[in-house]
Enzyme design. Structure first.
Site, mmCIF file in Angstrom:
data_model
loop_
_atom_site.group_PDB
_atom_site.id
_atom_site.type_symbol
_atom_site.label_atom_id
_atom_site.label_comp_id
_atom_site.label_asym_id
_atom_site.label_seq_id
_atom_site.Cartn_x
_atom_site.Cartn_y
_atom_site.Cartn_z
ATOM 1 N N ASP A 46 -45.879 6.756 -32.840
ATOM 2 C CA ASP A 46 -45.883 8.105 -32.279
ATOM 3 C C ASP A 46 -44.777 8.936 -32.921
ATOM 4 O OD1 ASP A 46 -47.962 7.542 -30.558
ATOM 5 O OD2 ASP A 46 -46.651 7.024 -28.869
ATOM 6 N N TYR A 74 -41.089 -4.323 -30.175
ATOM 7 C CA TYR A 74 -40.687 -2.981 -29.758
ATOM 8 C C TYR A 74 -39.536 -3.074 -28.756
ATOM 9 C CZ TYR A 74 -45.239 -1.600 -31.670
ATOM 10 O OH TYR A 74 -46.318 -1.395 -32.497
ATOM 11 N N ASP A 88 -44.951 9.682 -21.883
ATOM 12 C CA ASP A 88 -43.642 9.654 -22.545
ATOM 13 C C ASP A 88 -42.841 10.884 -22.118
ATOM 14 O OD1 ASP A 88 -44.604 11.802 -24.048
ATOM 15 O OD2 ASP A 88 -44.906 10.625 -25.863
ATOM 16 N N ARG A 180 -46.566 3.083 -24.324
ATOM 17 C CA ARG A 180 -46.650 4.091 -23.264
ATOM 18 C C ARG A 180 -47.499 3.597 -22.093
ATOM 19 N NH1 ARG A 180 -49.239 8.877 -25.502
ATOM 20 N NH2 ARG A 180 -49.841 7.624 -27.290
#
Length: 300
Positions: A46, A74, A88, A180
């Site tokens: 993103d 992550y 987000d 997300r």
């Protein structure tokens, strides 16, 4: 048909993507800086996310699926108590809660997010709905019923709890995961809502963020041998597959797209592997009875 301009250069450039750039913008910058004819990336980040964006050049683009399929790590922070329409920090607030889970509550809830899980992509995602991207429909105010998708979560652990509103997590997962969605669903499971505050991809397959090149360095070394020297060989993208040594005759046949003889001692019939000759990748394919049957051939 006009031919693409640029150099026939092959390899990988690992970029430490900054926040605010799209993955496509990073690829375009790398292609420009290296004057490369062909480039692509192994896994979208993103725009707000940072970390590993592995850019494949030339023949290395043929190895992208093997990086896309590899495990990724992550590190991210979840803001508890607030849900947004994008899941987000860039989205609009759509729900709030005064509830704040304890560390024990969070640890217990995470159990359900490990292993093979089903995950619904965010409304603002690149998933296609009747030929259109979900994010385009979401921006137009349309709410979609997106289908859940399987995701393998190797591990998901709490790294830190800076305050009651925030929890930092680290996740190792397979392809197709949406961090997300993890934040959104964890907030829902805890009864307090949640969204991603920040996100960083620490590693992706064989590529580490600590080895990544910054955009500033790419700009400073553009069109120079210094940037060329930072390229990793195409073969790094095949690290997840077993390597076989091709015979001279086998290499010649493989380069023409035909089955070629390889040296193998413990390969199973039908197993996917790649063949090398004199240290360079020749082809990827399936091993059968002493030969590799190629599915991809490298023109190096």
């Amino acid at each position: 048909m006009a031919r693409k301009k640029g150099r026939d250069i092959s390899g990988w450039l690992v970029v430490d993507k900054p926040a605010g750039m799209t993955s496509t913008s990073v690829v375009n910058k790398v292609r420009w800086a290296l004057d490369a004819k062909k480039a692509g990336h192994a896994g979208t980040l993103d725009p707000a996310a940072t970390g590993v964006l592995a850019v494949a050049l030339g023949e290395a683009t043929k190895t992208v699926p093997y990086i896309t399929d590899a495990l990724k790590c992550y590190r991210f922070a979840v803001r508890l108590g607030i849900a947004t329409n994008t899941d987000d920090a860039e989205g609009e607030v759509i729900a709030t809660s005064d509830a704040r889970p304890s560390d024990e509550d969070i640890a217990s809830a995470l159990v359900a997010f490990r292993g093979e899980i089903m995950q619904v992509p965010p409304q603002f995602s690149a998933v296609k709905v009747d030929g259109e991207r979900a994010y385009a429909l979401a921006r137009a105010g349309e709410e979609m019923d997106l289908a859940a998708r399987p995701l393998w979560v190797e591990s998901l652990e709490v790294v830190a709890r800076p305050d009651a509103d925030t929890v930092e997590l680290e996740m190792v997962c397979g392809k197709g995961g949406y961090v997300r969605s993890i934040a959104r669903d964890l907030g829902a499971a805890l009864g307090c809502h949640g969204h991603v505050l920040w996100l960083r991809r620490v590693w992706s397959g064989p590529f580490e963020a600590t080895d990544g090149v910054s955009v500033e360095v790419i700009d400073a070394e553009a069109k120079t041998g210094a940037l060329d020297a930072r390229l990793l060989p195409l073969e790094v993208g095949l690290a997840e597959l077993p390597e076989l040594k091709a015979t001279p005759e086998g290499a010649a046949r493989l380069r023409n797209g035909n089955p070629g003889m390889v040296i193998a001692s413990d390969m199973d019939w039908g197993e996917e592997a790649w063949a090398s000759y004199q240290g360079r990748a020749v082809a990827v394919g399936v091993y059968k009875s002493g030969e590799l049957h190629p599915s991809r051939v490298f023109n190096l």
